[in-house]
Write a protein that holds these residues in place. Structure first.
Motif, PDB file in Angstrom:
ATOM      1  N   GLU A  23      43.745  48.650  56.206  1.00 51.17           N
ATOM      2  CA  GLU A  23      43.579  48.022  54.896  1.00 51.17           C
ATOM      3  C   GLU A  23      42.589  48.785  54.017  1.00 51.17           C
ATOM      4  O   GLU A  23      42.773  48.868  52.790  1.00 51.17           O
ATOM      5  CB  GLU A  23      43.127  46.566  55.059  1.00 51.17           C
ATOM      6  N   TYR A  48      51.839  46.258  57.833  1.00 56.47           N
ATOM      7  CA  TYR A  48      52.498  47.312  57.062  1.00 56.47           C
ATOM      8  C   TYR A  48      53.777  47.777  57.767  1.00 56.47           C
ATOM      9  O   TYR A  48      53.815  47.893  58.998  1.00 56.47           O
ATOM     10  CB  TYR A  48      51.564  48.503  56.889  1.00 56.47           C
ATOM     11  N   PRO A  85      50.285  53.331  57.246  1.00 54.26           N
ATOM     12  CA  PRO A  85      50.813  52.786  55.993  1.00 54.26           C
ATOM     13  C   PRO A  85      50.651  53.754  54.825  1.00 54.26           C
ATOM     14  O   PRO A  85      49.798  54.639  54.849  1.00 54.26           O
ATOM     15  CB  PRO A  85      49.983  51.514  55.780  1.00 54.26           C
ATOM     16  N   HIS A 133      45.810  45.602  50.130  1.00 51.87           N
ATOM     17  CA  HIS A 133      44.773  46.264  50.919  1.00 51.87           C
ATOM     18  C   HIS A 133      43.424  45.591  50.699  1.00 51.87           C
ATOM     19  O   HIS A 133      43.278  44.724  49.832  1.00 51.87           O
ATOM     20  CB  HIS A 133      44.681  47.744  50.539  1.00 51.87           C
ATOM     21  N   GLY A 190      50.461  49.387  49.474  1.00 49.33           N
ATOM     22  CA  GLY A 190      50.661  47.952  49.565  1.00 49.33           C
ATOM     23  C   GLY A 190      49.348  47.224  49.372  1.00 49.33           C
ATOM     24  O   GLY A 190      48.333  47.809  48.986  1.00 49.33           O
TER      25      GLY A 190
END
Length: 228
Positions: free
Chosen positions: A129, A102, A107, A112, A110
């Protein structure tokens, strides 16, 4: 010899009322009791009227307050200005089985993991994530640098947060003591009393701008170190 009338007969002993006097006294006593009862009823009616009036005024006040509150539209969250806010539009949201590099720390969205992180308070770092998946559901992530925010500071931070859709976890090496993140948005905070914390929550907590607002923030992954 004709006896005197009953109510005119002498009493048996000095000080005793005659029959006529006793009857008059009984009438006076009954009249006094009647008047006393009338006065009590009048007081009770007056108390009832006053109490009912006060209650009616209170109800009217509540109704007026409800109408005024209902008639006042809530501000559009997008209109809330937050100094230093960074936004990141057009993020991807694919489920992946690998780690993701990231560009932000922590992060803000996005690709994941397919399983979201359960919202809560963690004393250890959480997998990015899975945390990003929680952001996808409308959660707000409060990351803090343990080198800059002590245990008392963490408790102060927790006291200012909602009970749900919140992730709190340590992240080493942050540029500020606290970083608040939501899907596509982030702001660095100076301390738990930073007024921008409340503004950020008002704007982004369970926001409809998240890809899946209102999706579960429980029933996913419990990372190590969860304490609440």
């Amino acid at each position: 010899m004709t006896p005197p009338p009953e109510d005119a007969r002498p009493t048996d002993r000095p000080g005793k009322l005659t029959v006529k006097q006793q009857r008059a006294a009984d009438r006076d006593a009954k009249l006094a009791a009647f008047r006393q009862a009338q006065a009590k009823q009048k007081r009770n009616r007056l108390i009832g009227i006053v109490t009912g009036s006060v209650a009616a005024v209170a109800v009217i006040g509540l109704l007026i307050g409800f109408v005024v509150t209902s008639a006042t539209p809530k501000p559009d969250p997008s209109s809330i200005a937050i100094e230093g806010l960074q936004t990141y539009p057009e993020l991807t949201a694919n489920h992946v089985t690998t780690t993701v590099d990231y560009p932000q720390t922590p992060p803000v969205g996005g690709d994941h993991a397919g399983v979201w992180l359960n919202c809560g308070v963690y004393t250890e770092s959480v997998p990015n994530e899975n945390a990003v998946h929680a952001l996808e559901h409308g959660a707000v992530w409060l990351a803090y640098d343990p080198a800059q925010l002590d245990e008392a500071g963490v408790e102060a931070l927790r006291s200012k947060l909602p009970d749900s859709y919140i992730v709190v976890s340590p992240v080493d090496g942050l540029d500020s003591p606290i970083v608040a993140s939501a899907w596509g948005a982030q702001v660095a905070l100076d301390d738990p009393d930073d007024e921008r914390l409340g503004l950020f929550l008002d704007r982004f907590w369970r926001s409809n701008d998240a890809p899946e607002p209102g999706a579960a923030c429980t029933g996913g992954l419990d990372a190590p170190g969860r304490v609440a």
